[in-house]
Design a protein around this motif. Structure first.
Motif, PDB file in Angstrom:
ATOM      1  N   ILE A 292       0.834  -1.202   0.000  1.00 54.44           N
ATOM      2  CA  ILE A 292       0.000   0.000   0.000  1.00 54.44           C
ATOM      3  C   ILE A 292       0.870   1.253   0.000  1.00 54.44           C
ATOM      4  CG2 ILE A 292      -1.620   1.349   1.388  1.00 54.44           C
ATOM      5  CD1 ILE A 292      -2.857  -1.310   2.275  1.00 54.44           C
ATOM      6  N   LEU A 293       1.883   1.266   0.842  1.00 52.79           N
ATOM      7  CA  LEU A 293       2.767   2.432   0.918  1.00 52.79           C
ATOM      8  C   LEU A 293       3.516   2.642  -0.394  1.00 52.79           C
ATOM      9  CD1 LEU A 293       4.250   2.128   4.516  1.00 52.79           C
ATOM     10  CD2 LEU A 293       2.362   3.531   3.714  1.00 52.79           C
ATOM     11  N   GLN A 294       3.902   1.559  -1.038  1.00 52.94           N
ATOM     12  CA  GLN A 294       4.605   1.647  -2.325  1.00 52.94           C
ATOM     13  C   GLN A 294       3.726   2.333  -3.372  1.00 52.94           C
ATOM     14  OE1 GLN A 294       5.807  -2.168  -3.872  1.00 52.94           O
ATOM     15  NE2 GLN A 294       6.180  -1.369  -5.901  1.00 52.94           N
ATOM     16  N   LYS A 295       2.457   1.938  -3.436  1.00 48.12           N
ATOM     17  CA  LYS A 295       1.546   2.527  -4.414  1.00 48.12           C
ATOM     18  C   LYS A 295       1.282   4.001  -4.111  1.00 48.12           C
ATOM     19  CE  LYS A 295       0.930  -1.321  -6.652  1.00 48.12           C
ATOM     20  NZ  LYS A 295       1.480  -1.504  -8.017  1.00 48.12           N
ATOM     21  N   ILE A 296       1.145   4.326  -2.848  1.00 50.05           N
ATOM     22  CA  ILE A 296       0.901   5.720  -2.474  1.00 50.05           C
ATOM     23  C   ILE A 296       2.123   6.581  -2.779  1.00 50.05           C
ATOM     24  CG2 ILE A 296       0.519   7.278  -0.513  1.00 50.05           C
ATOM     25  CD1 ILE A 296      -1.264   5.118   0.699  1.00 50.05           C
ATOM     26  N   GLU A 297       3.310   6.066  -2.471  1.00 44.36           N
ATOM     27  CA  GLU A 297       4.534   6.820  -2.762  1.00 44.36           C
ATOM     28  C   GLU A 297       4.708   7.036  -4.260  1.00 44.36           C
ATOM     29  OE1 GLU A 297       7.631   4.614  -0.912  1.00 44.36           O
ATOM     30  OE2 GLU A 297       7.125   5.274   1.129  1.00 44.36           O
ATOM     31  N   HIS A 298       4.324   6.033  -5.055  1.00 48.50           N
ATOM     32  CA  HIS A 298       4.400   6.176  -6.515  1.00 48.50           C
ATOM     33  C   HIS A 298       3.478   7.306  -6.986  1.00 48.50           C
ATOM     34  CE1 HIS A 298       4.719   5.096 -10.735  1.00 48.50           C
ATOM     35  NE2 HIS A 298       3.406   4.948 -10.811  1.00 48.50           N
ATOM     36  N   LEU A 299       2.269   7.327  -6.458  1.00 52.02           N
ATOM     37  CA  LEU A 299       1.324   8.388  -6.828  1.00 52.02           C
ATOM     38  C   LEU A 299       1.857   9.756  -6.421  1.00 52.02           C
ATOM     39  CD1 LEU A 299      -1.424   9.483  -7.753  1.00 52.02           C
ATOM     40  CD2 LEU A 299      -2.293   8.955  -5.452  1.00 52.02           C
ATOM     41  N   MET A 300       2.362   9.869  -5.199  1.00 48.49           N
ATOM     42  CA  MET A 300       2.843  11.167  -4.719  1.00 48.49           C
ATOM     43  C   MET A 300       4.063  11.629  -5.509  1.00 48.49           C
ATOM     44  SD  MET A 300       0.548  11.918  -2.663  1.00 48.49           S
ATOM     45  CE  MET A 300       1.259  13.522  -2.254  1.00 48.49           C
ATOM     46  N   ALA A 301       4.888  10.708  -5.988  1.00 50.27           N
ATOM     47  CA  ALA A 301       6.032  11.084  -6.824  1.00 50.27           C
ATOM     48  C   ALA A 301       5.551  11.702  -8.128  1.00 50.27           C
ATOM     49  CB  ALA A 301       6.904   9.855  -7.108  1.00 50.27           C
ATOM     50  N   ARG A 302       4.477  11.125  -8.706  1.00 54.41           N
ATOM     51  CA  ARG A 302       3.920  11.679  -9.951  1.00 54.41           C
ATOM     52  C   ARG A 302       3.290  13.052  -9.693  1.00 54.41           C
ATOM     53  NH1 ARG A 302       6.244   7.787 -10.661  1.00 54.41           N
ATOM     54  NH2 ARG A 302       7.743   9.446 -10.995  1.00 54.41           N
ATOM     55  N   ILE A 303       2.655  13.184  -8.549  1.00 54.02           N
ATOM     56  CA  ILE A 303       2.028  14.462  -8.206  1.00 54.02           C
ATOM     57  C   ILE A 303       3.087  15.520  -7.935  1.00 54.02           C
ATOM     58  CG2 ILE A 303       0.682  15.612  -6.401  1.00 54.02           C
ATOM     59  CD1 ILE A 303      -1.155  13.244  -6.353  1.00 54.02           C
ATOM     60  N   ASP A 304       4.178  15.122  -7.302  1.00 49.97           N
ATOM     61  CA  ASP A 304       5.274  16.071  -7.072  1.00 49.97           C
ATOM     62  C   ASP A 304       5.871  16.546  -8.396  1.00 49.97           C
ATOM     63  OD1 ASP A 304       5.035  16.047  -4.356  1.00 49.97           O
ATOM     64  OD2 ASP A 304       6.575  14.524  -4.016  1.00 49.97           O
ATOM     65  N   ALA A 305       5.933  15.636  -9.370  1.00 51.65           N
ATOM     66  CA  ALA A 305       6.414  16.036 -10.701  1.00 51.65           C
ATOM     67  C   ALA A 305       5.465  17.042 -11.326  1.00 51.65           C
ATOM     68  CB  ALA A 305       6.541  14.799 -11.598  1.00 51.65           C
ATOM     69  N   ALA A 306       4.167  16.869 -11.070  1.00 51.14           N
ATOM     70  CA  ALA A 306       3.182  17.835 -11.560  1.00 51.14           C
ATOM     71  C   ALA A 306       3.391  19.192 -10.905  1.00 51.14           C
ATOM     72  CB  ALA A 306       1.772  17.330 -11.267  1.00 51.14           C
ATOM     73  N   ALA A 307       3.783  19.174  -9.639  1.00 47.31           N
ATOM     74  CA  ALA A 307       4.060  20.435  -8.946  1.00 47.31           C
ATOM     75  C   ALA A 307       5.242  21.147  -9.584  1.00 47.31           C
ATOM     76  CB  ALA A 307       4.353  20.165  -7.468  1.00 47.31           C
ATOM     77  N   ALA A 308       6.244  20.389 -10.003  1.00 47.18           N
ATOM     78  CA  ALA A 308       7.403  20.984 -10.665  1.00 47.18           C
ATOM     79  C   ALA A 308       6.993  21.637 -11.979  1.00 47.18           C
ATOM     80  CB  ALA A 308       8.464  19.917 -10.909  1.00 47.18           C
ATOM     81  N   THR A 309       6.085  20.987 -12.724  1.00 50.74           N
ATOM     82  CA  THR A 309       5.580  21.571 -13.974  1.00 50.74           C
ATOM     83  C   THR A 309       4.856  22.870 -13.701  1.00 50.74           C
ATOM     84  OG1 THR A 309       5.337  19.385 -14.993  1.00 50.74           O
ATOM     85  CG2 THR A 309       4.057  21.179 -15.950  1.00 50.74           C
ATOM     86  N   ALA A 310       4.026  22.876 -12.673  1.00 48.72           N
ATOM     87  CA  ALA A 310       3.283  24.087 -12.330  1.00 48.72           C
ATOM     88  C   ALA A 310       4.222  25.203 -11.873  1.00 48.72           C
ATOM     89  CB  ALA A 310       2.265  23.789 -11.242  1.00 48.72           C
ATOM     90  N   ASN A 311       5.248  24.841 -11.131  1.00 50.95           N
ATOM     91  CA  ASN A 311       6.184  25.837 -10.610  1.00 50.95           C
ATOM     92  C   ASN A 311       7.024  26.492 -11.701  1.00 50.95           C
ATOM     93  OD1 ASN A 311       5.485  25.668  -7.918  1.00 50.95           O
ATOM     94  ND2 ASN A 311       6.927  24.016  -7.490  1.00 50.95           N
TER      95      ASN A 311
END
Length: 407
Positions: A292-311
């Motif tokens: 479960i933690l692995q899947k959540i961390e994978h999602l948050m890594a993709r979301i963090d990349a989205a934050a970099a795009t927005a920034n």
């Protein structure tokens, strides 16, 4: 035992066994009495009746009580203070402490022959009960989490197109009924067990579904590159992530309940196999937790990349940038709330939206803005050229018709 108590610990909790007065006095002296709960030594009845050389220690147990508390970093200091040692029962450490004579402080003393600590069968029995209490503690924490986020899991499950998910609702009713029987009768009889033992696949299928949804969401976020589309995607993710986490939490809660019932079932029917079952369930739970933690961390890594795009696109998209950051922070908060009942400490920090004037001094931001503005100018110029050509073509056609020329 006179002014003597026995300490038993595993990865999740600490148990204190002894004369009721001494047990409470020890916990109170360490500020832990209000945090503890009754261990329920009477659950060792089947083990005592099974013999296995526990008669002497069993009579001693019957005259005493046990208190259990969830192990925290603060409580773990007792390990060092009283020198808890590893036992022959895997994952279990122990010590005997006492307050002999006029000494005010509790001190470690030698284990007496015939004590619970010298009897592997009884020690394994206590470890099994401790594992049950740890799972029940986690179940209560998950219930509080689900109440806090105001997400009715049954409604989330009903809203999905996958009809199999609705079976989780029925499974939950059966499992909760079995837990009520255990609480009232202290055992899991054949009829009760028959209603729940086949429900495992229902729970694991729902858990797998929720994990697949998190994976699919991560892929959608990763494949979205335009900041406008990204803002919409992350906004939708706020609600979706919380729905999927609520389903995962409910599945974890029901798995914990099944573990409690399984351990009690083994204690009732085959107490000699209790330790093996305890270790197997512990290993399964850890693997489930890590997945479960692995899947959540994978999602948050993709979301963090989205934050970099927005920034990197603040100058021309300030409101959209702020929307993306706010949505990502909401997702991060939802994940932190999910982690808490599982005892996971997150090191994640909330993001801060970049201010426009700060972006205006950033060479990278200026470069990105200039490039996008250039593309928009080129597109605008192309549209103007095409439009002018269409106007002149239309005028030429009208002139030919007026002169009576054929097309």
């Amino acid at each position: 035992m006179n002014n003597e108590i026995q300490l038993i610990s595993d990865d999740d909790g600490l148990t204190v066994i002894g004369n009721p007065t001494d047990t409470e006095r020890f916990l109170a002296s360490n500020g832990l009495l209000s945090l503890s709960k009754d261990l329920g030594l009477q659950r060792l009845g089947p083990l005592l009746r099974a013999g296995a050389g526990v008669a002497q220690a069993g009579s001693e147990i019957a005259a005493n009580s046990g208190r259990w508390l969830k192990l925290t970093k603060e409580h773990a200091q007792l390990h060092k203070k009283f020198g808890l040692m590893e036992s022959k029962t895997p994952g279990i450490s122990y010590a005997m402490v006492g307050k002999p004579g006029s000494i005010k402080s509790w001190l470690q003393i030698e284990n007496r022959p015939g004590s619970l600590l010298t009897n592997p069968a009884l020690l394994a029995g206590v470890a099994g009960i401790m594992a049950q209490l740890a799972r029940q503690h986690e179940m209560n924490e998950i219930k509080s989490y689900l109440a806090t986020i105001d997400k009715k899991v049954d409604d989330v499950l009903r809203a999905q197109k996958n009809a199999e998910l609705a079976k989780v609702i029925g499974a939950g009713l059966d499992i909760e009924s079995a837990m009520a029987v255990l609480k009232l009768e202290g055992r899991v009889d054949d009829d009760t067990w028959s209603t729940v033992h086949g429900r495992t696949h229902t729970i694991t299928d729902a858990l797998a579904w929720a994990l697949l949804q998190l994976d699919a969401l991560a892929e959608k976020v990763e494949s979205t590159t335009k900041i406008g589309d990204l803002a919409k995607m992350v906004k939708e993710a706020e609600s979706e992530v919380q729905d999927f986490l609520a389903v995962l939490a409910r599945c974890f809660e029901l798995q914990d309940a099944l573990d409690v019932l399984r351990l009690q079932r083994v204690l009732d029917k085959s107490p000699d196999k209790l330790d093996g079952r305890r270790l197997a369930l512990k290993d399964n739970r850890q693997k489930r937790r890590e997945l479960i933690l692995q899947k959540i961390e994978h999602l948050m890594a993709r979301i963090d990349a989205a934050a970099a795009t927005a920034n990197s696109n603040v100058l021309l998209h300030l409101p959209t940038h702020r929307s993306v950051v706010a949505s990502i922070n909401h997702v991060g908060i939802a994940v932190d709330k999910f982690h808490k009942p599982l005892g996971i400490t997150s090191g994640r920090h909330s993001l801060e939206a970049t201010r426009w004037w700060d972006a205006a001094r950033d060479p990278t931001q200026l470069k990105n803005a200039a490039a996008e503005a250039g593309r928009k100018t080129a597109i605008g110029a192309g549209v103007a050229v095409v439009g002018t050509a269409m106007v002149w073509a239309s005028r030429a056609t009208i002139a030919r018709k007026e002169r009576g020329e054929e097309e």
